[in-house]
Design an enzyme around this catalytic site. Structure first.
Site, PDB file in Angstrom:
ATOM      1  N   ARG A  71      25.501 -39.431  18.726  1.00 33.35           N
ATOM      2  CA  ARG A  71      24.151 -40.142  19.087  1.00 33.35           C
ATOM      3  C   ARG A  71      23.233 -39.102  19.372  1.00 33.35           C
ATOM      4  O   ARG A  71      21.789 -39.296  19.154  1.00 33.35           O
ATOM      5  CB  ARG A  71      24.448 -40.819  20.338  1.00 33.35           C
ATOM      6  CG  ARG A  71      25.149 -42.198  20.151  1.00 33.35           C
ATOM      7  CD  ARG A  71      25.051 -43.305  21.271  1.00 33.35           C
ATOM      8  NE  ARG A  71      25.632 -42.541  22.397  1.00 33.35           N
ATOM      9  CZ  ARG A  71      27.047 -42.951  22.688  1.00 33.35           C
ATOM     10  NH1 ARG A  71      27.700 -43.595  22.054  1.00 33.35           N
ATOM     11  NH2 ARG A  71      27.466 -42.390  23.929  1.00 33.35           N
ATOM     12  N   SER A 124      41.228 -44.554  20.743  1.00 32.66           N
ATOM     13  CA  SER A 124      40.269 -45.306  21.680  1.00 32.66           C
ATOM     14  C   SER A 124      40.904 -46.578  22.078  1.00 32.66           C
ATOM     15  O   SER A 124      40.446 -47.911  21.812  1.00 32.66           O
ATOM     16  CB  SER A 124      39.039 -45.645  20.983  1.00 32.66           C
ATOM     17  OG  SER A 124      38.122 -46.038  22.100  1.00 32.66           O
ATOM     18  N   CYS A 162      45.932 -48.844  29.749  1.00 29.84           N
ATOM     19  CA  CYS A 162      46.267 -49.543  30.994  1.00 29.84           C
ATOM     20  C   CYS A 162      46.729 -51.147  30.619  1.00 29.84           C
ATOM     21  O   CYS A 162      47.113 -51.767  31.663  1.00 29.84           O
ATOM     22  CB  CYS A 162      44.941 -49.457  31.901  1.00 29.84           C
ATOM     23  SG  CYS A 162      44.712 -47.799  32.337  1.00 29.84           S
ATOM     24  N   ARG A 220      29.619 -44.927  13.234  1.00 27.70           N
ATOM     25  CA  ARG A 220      29.120 -43.780  14.199  1.00 27.70           C
ATOM     26  C   ARG A 220      29.374 -42.463  13.353  1.00 27.70           C
ATOM     27  O   ARG A 220      28.805 -41.495  13.909  1.00 27.70           O
ATOM     28  CB  ARG A 220      30.289 -43.741  15.407  1.00 27.70           C
ATOM     29  CG  ARG A 220      30.313 -44.957  16.150  1.00 27.70           C
ATOM     30  CD  ARG A 220      30.757 -44.799  17.607  1.00 27.70           C
ATOM     31  NE  ARG A 220      30.837 -46.194  18.301  1.00 27.70           N
ATOM     32  CZ  ARG A 220      31.178 -46.461  19.587  1.00 27.70           C
ATOM     33  NH1 ARG A 220      31.645 -45.407  20.158  1.00 27.70           N
ATOM     34  NH2 ARG A 220      31.384 -47.551  20.001  1.00 27.70           N
ATOM     35  N   ASP A 270      43.324 -36.705  30.552  1.00 25.97           N
ATOM     36  CA  ASP A 270      44.606 -36.598  31.328  1.00 25.97           C
ATOM     37  C   ASP A 270      45.098 -34.949  31.132  1.00 25.97           C
ATOM     38  O   ASP A 270      46.073 -34.847  31.888  1.00 25.97           O
ATOM     39  CB  ASP A 270      45.506 -37.543  30.786  1.00 25.97           C
ATOM     40  CG  ASP A 270      45.113 -38.952  31.006  1.00 25.97           C
ATOM     41  OD1 ASP A 270      44.159 -39.245  31.796  1.00 25.97           O
ATOM     42  OD2 ASP A 270      45.997 -39.998  30.675  1.00 25.97           O
ATOM     43  N   ALA A 299      41.786 -43.568  33.682  1.00 20.73           N
ATOM     44  CA  ALA A 299      40.783 -44.118  32.390  1.00 20.73           C
ATOM     45  C   ALA A 299      39.426 -43.701  32.686  1.00 20.73           C
ATOM     46  O   ALA A 299      38.643 -42.776  31.756  1.00 20.73           O
ATOM     47  CB  ALA A 299      41.023 -45.435  32.054  1.00 20.73           C
TER      48      ALA A 299
END
Length: 448
Positions: A22, A39, A43, A71, A281, A299
């Site tokens: 971006r 992506s 959870c 993107r 993580d 997350a």
């Protein structure tokens, strides 16, 4: 100019890639992901197994095609980075067409974590699973559908264990939960644990506390769990005893690890090697209460750090932010939550003089139908009056109330400060004095 390279395509990696593109749409960003998914909402996997989430695709936040076509990210699935040469600024990659090298300007290591696999005999039996990826979740659900087990074992009473006990129960099987400690949900404290344990028993879950699993029994497939004192017959076993950061790649490259075993970084996610960042993580972050590095793989931490690092790589230095370890877990009809430091021994080790209080209050005005009890334990520091953390458990109103305490931690608020927060009130949602305010008042009195 060489491209930005991202190692790992989940929350931290794809947040960084998206943010950088971006800011600099003309620059090349290459993401190497060794698996088939990027992506995704890990959870949500227990709720996929339970059946509340219909498809694995529902757990994808952004599809690979969207990253590429919308993107402009050069996304390479089934490509594993096997070496990072920080001096030459080159990564070595194993892909479907063989091994090759890719130069980089800056690289983000977002390799995540892996499920801890205990050294139990029988871990390789059919019907024994861990669950830290979408394919593993799919395998568990497929096994349930095909084999229709009568009894399952869940080994480990943490986040995954509690959520998977509920997921398995939805399939009308007997659930046995094994925990080697005296209580489930150790990071939430004994008060929360006892509430959750009572509720699990009420829902028919067989709890085996203070019980270490020695091995899984079976020839080709699991038929039982051996604790050394007895064998419990089961047809499926799910091992969820924790996760560990994926650090082998960067250790070989000379990246320093912190005391937690995760990658040490500064406030901008930089490692000790020039041009090498780490997030998610696999990396440490600074704890808002202690000011010291900590490893709490959640997350939001990964998403936020990845986005900040993407902006830093783009030329605008942005801190990854501190963490409070704020977490919430659904245990059937109960909600348990925590934030900050909730263990008095840990507080003392961090240099505090901890004082704790526990109160039980109604979630709504006493006269409004449907009120439920909420039990809150809050810790404060006697010397400074500062709030250090809290745990909560109840049937409603817990998940958002914990956020109020998390805000107080980030502000460095005292108990008296928190007791004066102007929180919303209406009979269907809260008493006039919200339980958080009441707890803070009681804590302030004890601290004084």
């Amino acid at each position: 100019m060489d491209p930005i390279v991202i190692v790992g395509g989940d929350a931290a990696g794809m947040s960084a890639a998206s943010k950088f593109k971006r800011e600099h749409p003309e620059r090349e960003v290459v993401v190497f992901e060794r698996g088939a998914y990027v992506s995704y909402a890990a959870c949500g996997m227990p709720y996929y197994v339970k059946g509340e989430v219909a498809s694995l695709d529902d757990l994808l936040t952004v599809t690979p095609e969207e990253f590429v076509e919308e993107r402009g990210v050069d996304l390479r699935l089934h490509h594993e980075v096997v070496d990072v040469d920080a001096e030459e600024r080159v990564v070595t990659v194993e892909g479907p067409d063989g091994r090759f090298t890719q130069s980089y300007d800056q690289v983000l290591v977002a390799t995540g974590a892996h499920a801890v696999v205990p050294p139990f005999e029988g871990m390789d039996l059919a019907g024994v699973f861990t669950m830290h990826s979408l394919p593993e979740a799919e395998a568990v659900r497929d096994f349930l559908a095909a084999e229709r087990p009568d009894s399952v074992a869940v080994v480990g009473g943490g986040y995954v264990g509690i959520e998977m006990a509920e997921a398995f129960d939805a399939h009308d099987v007997d659930v046995h939960l094994f925990e080697m400690l005296s209580h489930v949900m150790a990071p939430f404290g004994e008060t929360v644990a006892k509430h959750v344990e009572d509720h699990l028993r009420d829902r028919g879950v067989h709890l085996h506390l203070d019980t270490a699993v020695e091995r899984f029994v079976g020839d080709d497939r699991v038929t039982g769990v051996d604790t050394g004192e007895s064998v419990v017959d089961v047809d499926l076993a799910l091992v969820g005893v924790g996760v560990a950061p994926n650090t082998d790649l960067v250790e070989a490259a000379g990246v320093e690890l912190g005391e937690t075993g995760a990658i040490a970084t500064d406030e901008y996610g930089r490692t000790n090697l020039p041009g090498v960042f780490a997030a998610g993580d696999c990396a440490e972050a600074r704890h808002v209460v202690t000011g010291e590095p900590d490893h709490v793989p959640l997350a939001l931490t990964a998403n936020r750090a990845g986005r900040a690092i993407g902006q830093t790589m783009a030329g605008d230095e942005t801190p990854v932010g501190d963490i409070a370890g704020t977490a919430v877990v659904k245990a059937f009809d109960l909600t348990a939550a925590r934030t900050g430091i909730v263990d008095e021994d840990r507080a003392r080790e961090a240099g505090f003089d901890p004082v704790s209080v526990t109160i039980t209050a109604a979630s709504r005005a006493h006269y409004y139908p449907g009120a439920e009890e909420i039990t809150i334990t809050m810790l404060g520091d006697r010397d400074s009056g500062r709030v250090l953390g809290a745990t909560m458990v109840g049937r409603e109103g817990v998940a958002k109330r914990i956020d109020t305490v998390a805000v107080a931690l980030h502000e460095g608020a005292t108990a008296v400060d928190l007791s004066y927060y102007d929180l919303a009130y209406a009979p269907p949602y809260s008493p006039v004095w919200d339980p958080v305010l009441t707890t803070a008042k009681v804590l302030d009195g004890k601290l004084g």
